[in-house]
Design a protein around this motif. Structure first.
Motif, PDB file in Angstrom:
ATOM      1  N   ALA A  22      35.630  40.640  43.251  1.00  0.00           N
ATOM      2  CA  ALA A  22      34.755  42.173  42.903  1.00  0.00           C
ATOM      3  C   ALA A  22      36.948  42.452  42.164  1.00  0.00           C
ATOM      4  N   GLY A  23      37.629  42.626  43.559  1.00  0.00           N
ATOM      5  CA  GLY A  23      38.454  42.997  43.063  1.00  0.00           C
ATOM      6  C   GLY A  23      39.858  42.344  42.392  1.00  0.00           C
ATOM      7  N   LEU A  24      39.651  41.434  42.336  1.00  0.00           N
ATOM      8  CA  LEU A  24      40.871  41.286  41.573  1.00  0.00           C
ATOM      9  C   LEU A  24      40.187  40.703  40.450  1.00  0.00           C
ATOM     10  N   GLU A  25      38.767  40.711  39.789  1.00  0.00           N
ATOM     11  CA  GLU A  25      38.195  41.519  38.323  1.00  0.00           C
ATOM     12  C   GLU A  25      38.329  42.970  37.404  1.00  0.00           C
ATOM     13  N   LEU A  26      38.357  43.848  39.009  1.00  0.00           N
ATOM     14  CA  LEU A  26      38.685  45.040  38.267  1.00  0.00           C
ATOM     15  C   LEU A  26      39.448  45.216  38.386  1.00  0.00           C
ATOM     16  N   ALA A  27      41.075  45.015  38.982  1.00  0.00           N
ATOM     17  CA  ALA A  27      42.141  45.027  39.410  1.00  0.00           C
ATOM     18  C   ALA A  27      43.155  44.766  37.268  1.00  0.00           C
ATOM     19  N   THR A  28      42.627  43.519  36.886  1.00  0.00           N
ATOM     20  CA  THR A  28      42.755  43.306  36.054  1.00  0.00           C
ATOM     21  C   THR A  28      42.204  43.622  34.739  1.00  0.00           C
ATOM     22  N   ARG A  29      40.933  43.978  34.887  1.00  0.00           N
ATOM     23  CA  ARG A  29      40.686  44.454  33.635  1.00  0.00           C
ATOM     24  C   ARG A  29      41.489  46.228  34.048  1.00  0.00           C
ATOM     25  N   LEU A  30      41.554  46.798  34.927  1.00  0.00           N
ATOM     26  CA  LEU A  30      41.718  48.592  34.856  1.00  0.00           C
ATOM     27  C   LEU A  30      43.608  48.007  34.526  1.00  0.00           C
ATOM     28  N   GLY A  31      44.500  46.875  34.676  1.00  0.00           N
ATOM     29  CA  GLY A  31      45.329  46.647  34.071  1.00  0.00           C
ATOM     30  C   GLY A  31      45.278  46.232  32.655  1.00  0.00           C
ATOM     31  N   ASP A  32      44.566  45.518  31.691  1.00  0.00           N
ATOM     32  CA  ASP A  32      44.784  45.783  30.615  1.00  0.00           C
ATOM     33  C   ASP A  32      43.981  46.674  29.932  1.00  0.00           C
ATOM     34  N   ARG A  33      43.740  47.589  30.223  1.00  0.00           N
ATOM     35  CA  ARG A  33      42.522  49.418  29.999  1.00  0.00           C
ATOM     36  C   ARG A  33      43.515  49.581  29.937  1.00  0.00           C
ATOM     37  N   PHE A  34      44.605  50.474  31.395  1.00  0.00           N
ATOM     38  CA  PHE A  34      45.105  51.375  32.030  1.00  0.00           C
ATOM     39  C   PHE A  34      46.362  51.054  31.860  1.00  0.00           C
ATOM     40  N   GLY A  35      46.403  49.540  32.814  1.00  0.00           N
ATOM     41  CA  GLY A  35      47.769  49.775  33.340  1.00  0.00           C
ATOM     42  C   GLY A  35      48.569  49.550  32.058  1.00  0.00           C
ATOM     43  N   LYS A  36      48.158  48.643  30.438  1.00  0.00           N
ATOM     44  CA  LYS A  36      49.107  48.484  29.450  1.00  0.00           C
ATOM     45  C   LYS A  36      49.711  49.405  29.052  1.00  0.00           C
ATOM     46  N   ARG A  37      48.566  50.763  28.894  1.00  0.00           N
ATOM     47  CA  ARG A  37      49.225  51.968  27.621  1.00  0.00           C
ATOM     48  C   ARG A  37      50.083  52.769  29.346  1.00  0.00           C
ATOM     49  N   GLY A  38      50.408  52.365  30.147  1.00  0.00           N
ATOM     50  CA  GLY A  38      50.696  53.060  31.056  1.00  0.00           C
ATOM     51  C   GLY A  38      50.243  54.504  31.260  1.00  0.00           C
ATOM     52  N   GLU A  39      48.595  54.690  30.960  1.00  0.00           N
ATOM     53  CA  GLU A  39      47.926  55.618  31.396  1.00  0.00           C
ATOM     54  C   GLU A  39      46.967  55.863  32.996  1.00  0.00           C
ATOM     55  N   ALA A  40      47.765  55.371  33.682  1.00  0.00           N
ATOM     56  CA  ALA A  40      47.360  55.005  35.547  1.00  0.00           C
ATOM     57  C   ALA A  40      48.625  53.487  35.474  1.00  0.00           C
ATOM     58  N   SER A  41      49.159  53.570  36.870  1.00  0.00           N
ATOM     59  CA  SER A  41      49.130  52.377  37.578  1.00  0.00           C
ATOM     60  C   SER A  41      48.652  51.465  38.931  1.00  0.00           C
ATOM     61  N   VAL A  42      48.069  51.125  38.669  1.00  0.00           N
ATOM     62  CA  VAL A  42      47.273  50.154  39.331  1.00  0.00           C
ATOM     63  C   VAL A  42      48.309  48.967  40.409  1.00  0.00           C
ATOM     64  N   THR A  43      47.681  49.234  41.519  1.00  0.00           N
ATOM     65  CA  THR A  43      47.872  48.045  42.253  1.00  0.00           C
ATOM     66  C   THR A  43      46.996  47.117  43.049  1.00  0.00           C
ATOM     67  N   LEU A  44      47.280  45.985  43.146  1.00  0.00           N
ATOM     68  CA  LEU A  44      45.756  45.379  44.169  1.00  0.00           C
ATOM     69  C   LEU A  44      46.776  44.450  45.375  1.00  0.00           C
ATOM     70  N   VAL A  45      46.090  44.260  46.299  1.00  0.00           N
ATOM     71  CA  VAL A  45      46.895  44.446  47.462  1.00  0.00           C
ATOM     72  C   VAL A  45      45.795  43.484  48.158  1.00  0.00           C
TER      73      VAL A  45
END
Length: 428
Positions: free
Chosen positions: A6-29
């Motif tokens: 769950a966590g890795l799929e979410l972080a990956t898709r958030l990064g592709d969707r928002f991190g790439k555009r700088g709309e959000a900072s996504v961190t996976l721990v």
């Protein structure tokens, strides 16, 4: 928090969707450096899968998909300051890698999975191996291979229990491991260990406290799996609890003792210990974070929980969403939409779990299960090659969510070609 399915799929898709555009900072721990799809652990333990060919590196994934990866384990939470406390990490020699630190958040998603519940049974931690991590699965496989080599090299005959495997817990993991081990243990012996008689010296016993194996799945799947296992010679013992695990075997409540030097504990799961008193958040009896239908925790709207660590009861239901890979995948997809709504200032929507059925892989021998949603909403019984293809497709869906279609196809082709030049089982 947590880089499982769950966590890795979410972080990956958030990064592709928002991190790439700088709309959000996504961190996976995560406290590990790499990810392996948990339903594959029984294949790693049996030696029929090489973990190095399937494990994903978090640092590389973060670089490719526009999110940050932090190495560490959650040890606390400050909800007022909106920070997660991470403990220090060390290498195998005890040298410090990272110091304790605090990670700030606006939205926190806890996806740290589950741990094995040994129910306080004496001897489990000392003498049995759980299958929670790839490291534990590799450890059991090495113990199995070493036991076979030891039995072949010794002067005396194979001793009772020396090559006996007891699997405690007949859920999906335990049942699939029993079938997988029946094939892989014989494959190991076939590589020149001719002093071992596989039919006489290797024995696998599956123990379940419930009245039947696979108690959480439909009875037809349970009966089909039991029939196949018993046809292979696997001893299936149901309706009996384990009272103690020793270095030489397993003691049962009915007084029986099963001699075995190879014990796997796959009975029951619970939330990780860190959740027991995590900043006053509500937990269930099984130590999972209680969440609302929106997947928000009941006492903090900025903290969400998904996957095995979440206790999520759908409206009108009595039991929570089961800790399955399909549930983790659906919750990750829902959380992606929830975070999009939060960023846009829109109201959140409730999560709706859809049960698409259950499939159980019995190694090289068969796959059985039922698929939901066919024939006007009714279930369809499947087995054999079609069921096996459907089972494998679940993993491909997970890979596709992480890597995309092209890379998943290329990786599958590369593994298929490599497998033709290597032993059928891992021998070291």
């Amino acid at each position: 928090m947590g880089g499982g399915a769950a966590g890795l799929e979410l972080a990956t898709r958030l990064g592709d969707r928002f991190g790439k555009r700088g709309e959000a900072s996504v961190t996976l721990v995560d406290r590990s450096r790499g990810h392996l799809w948990k339903p594959l652990l029984h294949e790693v333990a049996a030696g029929s899968m090489d973990v190095d060919e399937h494990e994903l590196d978090y640092l590389a994934q973060a670089h490719w998909h526009n999110f940050r990866y932090r190495y560490g384990e959650m040890v606390g939470l400050d909800r007022a300051a909106k920070t997660v406390m991470l403990g220090p990490t060390q290498d195998d020699e005890g040298r410090a890698i990272t110091q304790g630190s605090a990670v700030p958040y606006d939205t926190l998603v806890v996806a740290i999975g589950s741990t094995t519940n040994d129910f306080g049974t004496p001897g489990v931690r000392e003498h049995a191996i759980a299958l929670e991590t790839p490291q534990q699965a590799v450890r059991f496989n090495r113990r199995l291979v070493n036991a076979c080599i030891r039995a072949h090299a010794q002067e005396e005959p194979v001793q009772p229990g020396q090559l006996h495997v007891v699997i405690i817990g007949a859920g999906a993991t335990g049942t699939e491991l029993a079938a997988e081990l029946h094939h892989s243990a014989r494959a190991v012996v076939a590589y020149g260990l001719d002093r071992i008689d596989a039919e006489k010296d290797i024995r696998i016993t599956l123990v379940e406290a419930a009245p039947r194996i696979l108690p959480g799945l439909p009875e037809r799947i349970s009966e089909a799996a039991k029939g196949l296992l018993e046809g292979l010679g696997v001893a299936v013992s149901t309706g009996v609890a384990v009272t103690r695990v020793t270095a030489d075997g397993v003691e049962l409540k009915d007084g029986r003792v099963i001699e075995s030097q190879l014990v796997v504990w796959a009975a029951g799961v619970k939330g990780p210990e860190v959740l027991r008193d995590l900043a006053g958040l509500e937990t269930s009896r099984s130590n999972q974070l209680v969440v609302l239908p929106t997947l928000q925790t009941t006492r903090d709207p900025d903290v969400f929980a998904i996957g095995d660590c979440a206790w999520c009861v759908m409206p009108g239901q009595e039991r929570p969403v089961p800790p399955r890979a399909q549930a983790a995948h659906q919750q990750a997809s829902h959380m992606l939409a929830q975070i999009r709504r939060r960023l846009a200032g829109e109201p959140l929507k409730p999560f709706v779990y859809r049960d698409f059925g259950s499939l159980v892989s019995l190694g090289e021998y068969s796959t059985v299960g039922s698929l939901m949603g066919f024939l006007a909403g009714k279930s369809m019984w499947v087995e054999g090659l079609f069921a096996r293809l459907m089972y494998r497709s679940l993993y491909k869906m997970h890979e596709r969510a992480l890597h995309g279609t092209v890379k998943t196809a290329l990786s599958s082709l590369a593994r298929s070609l490599t497998r033709r030049t290597e032993p059928r089982v891992k021998l070291h």
